[in-house]
Design a protein around this motif. Structure first.
Motif, mmCIF file in Angstrom:
data_model
loop_
_atom_site.group_PDB
_atom_site.id
_atom_site.type_symbol
_atom_site.label_atom_id
_atom_site.label_comp_id
_atom_site.label_asym_id
_atom_site.label_seq_id
_atom_site.Cartn_x
_atom_site.Cartn_y
_atom_site.Cartn_z
ATOM 1 N N LEU A 58 0.843 -1.194 0.000
ATOM 2 C CA LEU A 58 0.000 0.000 0.000
ATOM 3 C C LEU A 58 0.880 1.245 0.000
ATOM 4 O O LEU A 58 1.612 1.502 0.957
ATOM 5 N N ILE A 59 0.805 2.025 -1.070
ATOM 6 C CA ILE A 59 1.633 3.219 -1.222
ATOM 7 C C ILE A 59 1.103 4.338 -0.332
ATOM 8 O O ILE A 59 -0.088 4.647 -0.337
ATOM 9 N N GLN A 60 2.016 4.964 0.432
ATOM 10 C CA GLN A 60 1.628 6.017 1.370
ATOM 11 C C GLN A 60 1.759 7.424 0.793
ATOM 12 O O GLN A 60 1.210 8.373 1.344
ATOM 13 N N ASN A 61 2.525 7.575 -0.279
ATOM 14 C CA ASN A 61 2.659 8.891 -0.915
ATOM 15 C C ASN A 61 2.310 8.788 -2.407
ATOM 16 O O ASN A 61 3.160 8.949 -3.274
ATOM 17 N N TYR A 88 0.624 -7.851 7.354
ATOM 18 C CA TYR A 88 0.259 -8.215 5.983
ATOM 19 C C TYR A 88 0.026 -6.994 5.104
ATOM 20 O O TYR A 88 -0.076 -7.123 3.882
ATOM 21 N N ILE A 89 -0.054 -5.813 5.695
ATOM 22 C CA ILE A 89 -0.117 -4.571 4.934
ATOM 23 C C ILE A 89 1.298 -4.022 4.854
ATOM 24 O O ILE A 89 1.831 -3.524 5.859
ATOM 25 N N VAL A 90 1.923 -4.116 3.701
ATOM 26 C CA VAL A 90 3.311 -3.685 3.545
ATOM 27 C C VAL A 90 3.322 -2.209 3.140
ATOM 28 O O VAL A 90 2.900 -1.851 2.036
ATOM 29 N N ILE A 91 3.780 -1.365 4.059
ATOM 30 C CA ILE A 91 3.848 0.059 3.794
ATOM 31 C C ILE A 91 4.839 0.305 2.656
ATOM 32 O O ILE A 91 5.977 -0.166 2.700
ATOM 33 N N THR A 92 4.396 1.049 1.647
ATOM 34 C CA THR A 92 5.181 1.240 0.427
ATOM 35 C C THR A 92 5.359 2.731 0.167
ATOM 36 O O THR A 92 4.452 3.527 0.400
ATOM 37 N N LEU A 117 9.532 -2.165 4.991
ATOM 38 C CA LEU A 117 8.890 -1.349 3.960
ATOM 39 C C LEU A 117 9.172 -1.881 2.564
ATOM 40 O O LEU A 117 10.107 -2.651 2.344
ATOM 41 N N ALA A 118 8.362 -1.425 1.618
ATOM 42 C CA ALA A 118 8.636 -1.619 0.191
ATOM 43 C C ALA A 118 8.908 -0.241 -0.413
ATOM 44 O O ALA A 118 8.282 0.747 -0.030
ATOM 45 N N ILE A 119 9.850 -0.187 -1.341
ATOM 46 C CA ILE A 119 10.249 1.068 -1.976
ATOM 47 C C ILE A 119 10.015 0.963 -3.480
ATOM 48 O O ILE A 119 10.324 -0.070 -4.093
ATOM 49 N N ILE A 120 9.470 2.025 -4.057
ATOM 50 C CA ILE A 120 9.282 2.086 -5.509
ATOM 51 C C ILE A 120 10.153 3.209 -6.068
ATOM 52 O O ILE A 120 10.103 4.346 -5.579
ATOM 53 N N HIS A 121 10.956 2.873 -7.066
ATOM 54 C CA HIS A 121 11.795 3.859 -7.739
ATOM 55 C C HIS A 121 11.187 4.203 -9.093
ATOM 56 O O HIS A 121 10.859 3.311 -9.879
ATOM 57 N N LYS A 122 11.063 5.486 -9.361
ATOM 58 C CA LYS A 122 10.600 5.932 -10.671
ATOM 59 C C LYS A 122 11.752 5.938 -11.669
ATOM 60 O O LYS A 122 12.925 5.968 -11.289
#
Length: 326
Positions: A58-61, A88-92, A117-122
């Protein structure tokens, strides 16, 4: 593992909620939700994953919608925060130039460790990797989602990498989809493991474009993926077929347009090996709508196409795609 990327529209959320509630997906599927607003549907979807002990990112930003602006004043805010505390809710988090401050703040507020956490790179964030490595100097994120770019893979070896790629070739109008012609969709399910990736991700049959509103289309198009043997890969790749309505001169009679598209889907099932592998829950529902002459509405059609894709990939990842079945 497959990480379908969803923009948090209502039909997206209901699709994955029904899949997990009906036990049609398992631990091989870990959806990524970029929420566009805090809603009862988002809450019920998160709760379904918690109750079935399945992970969801679940993306927080988020970069779309009004989620961030309305969050703390929303009546569901407290319930939402409680759900975030569940493992089970992985803060992203979308990584950015402020992440060195934002990531510790997230973990403090929600009582989770940085490595959870999970990280997303653009795609344009390659220059921020030194900041990323500063934060994760001694630990690595649970999941790191990167663009389908070699530069990211080279610089981030040893991470729990998931490659995000837009596979869906979205057209401007539904009438632009090639009628009765199918095309290649994806082969990432075949190669991600050998390429050192933890998983693969895409935008399913929706695509990466985002728009706030919708409009009545001239045509209805169903986008259905299926497995086909590919000689170059010596294995089964995903192809996609578009079922487009015929009465497309104006926006009148969407029920007729739906029936025309579903009729083509029904006829196509007789030309392929149509057994329990292809006949997912969503395909059964689409055909049931056709046989009853019912028009479920565009959101439901989109939801079912999405559900079909995700369940079908889950079937493959369970090792159930064999020559005997196809």
């Amino acid at each position: 593992m497959y990480f379908p990327y969803l923009r948090g529209r209502q039909f997206d959320l209901i699709a994955i909620r029904e899949l997990v509630e009906k036990n049609l997906i398992d631990e091989h599927i870990v959806p990524i939700i970029e929420p566009i607003k805090l809603s009862s549907t988002l809450i019920s979807t998160l709760r379904a994953f918690v109750e079935t002990q399945r992970e969801v990112l679940l993306i927080q930003n988020p970069c779309v919608g009004n989620f961030a602006n309305e969050l703390e004043t929303h009546e569901l805010y407290e319930e939402y925060v409680e759900l975030l505390k569940n493992p089970y809710i992985v803060i992203t988090h979308f990584f950015n130039e402020n992440s060195v401050f934002e990531i510790p703040e997230i973990t403090t507020n929600i009582e989770k460790k940085i490595e959870d956490l999970a990280i997303i790179h653009k795609k344009d964030n390659i220059g921020l990797l030194p900041i990323y490595k500063e934060i994760y100097s001694s630990v690595i994120p649970k999941y790191t989602i990167i663009p389908y770019e070699q530069a990211f893979r080279r610089r981030m070896r040893g991470q729990n990498l998931v490659c995000l790629k837009n596979e869906f070739k979205k057209q401007k109008r539904n009438t632009d989809y090639a009628i009765d012609v199918d095309e290649f969709f994806s082969e990432e399910h075949l190669h991600y493991n050998s390429e050192g990736l933890l998983g693969f991700s895409d935008y399913s049959v929706v695509g990466d474009d985002y728009s706030e509103g919708g409009f009545a289309p001239y045509a209805i198009a169903l986008h259905i993926v299926y497995f086909a043997y590919d000689n170059d890969n010596s294995d089964y790749v995903l192809r996609i077929r578009h079922f487009v309505s015929d009465s497309n001169d104006d926006i009148r009679d969407p029920a007729l347009k739906c029936s025309e598209a579903l009729k083509k889907l029904e006829e196509w099932t007789y030309t392929i090996r149509f057994d329990n592998l292809f006949k997912t829950y969503a395909i059964e529902q689409l055909l049931e709508h056709f046989y009853r002459g019912a028009y479920p509405g565009l959101p439901t059609l989109k939801k079912l196409a999405l559900m079909h894709h995700i369940q079908l990939v889950n079937i493959f990842l369970r090792g159930e795609v064999t020559d005997e079945l196809l």
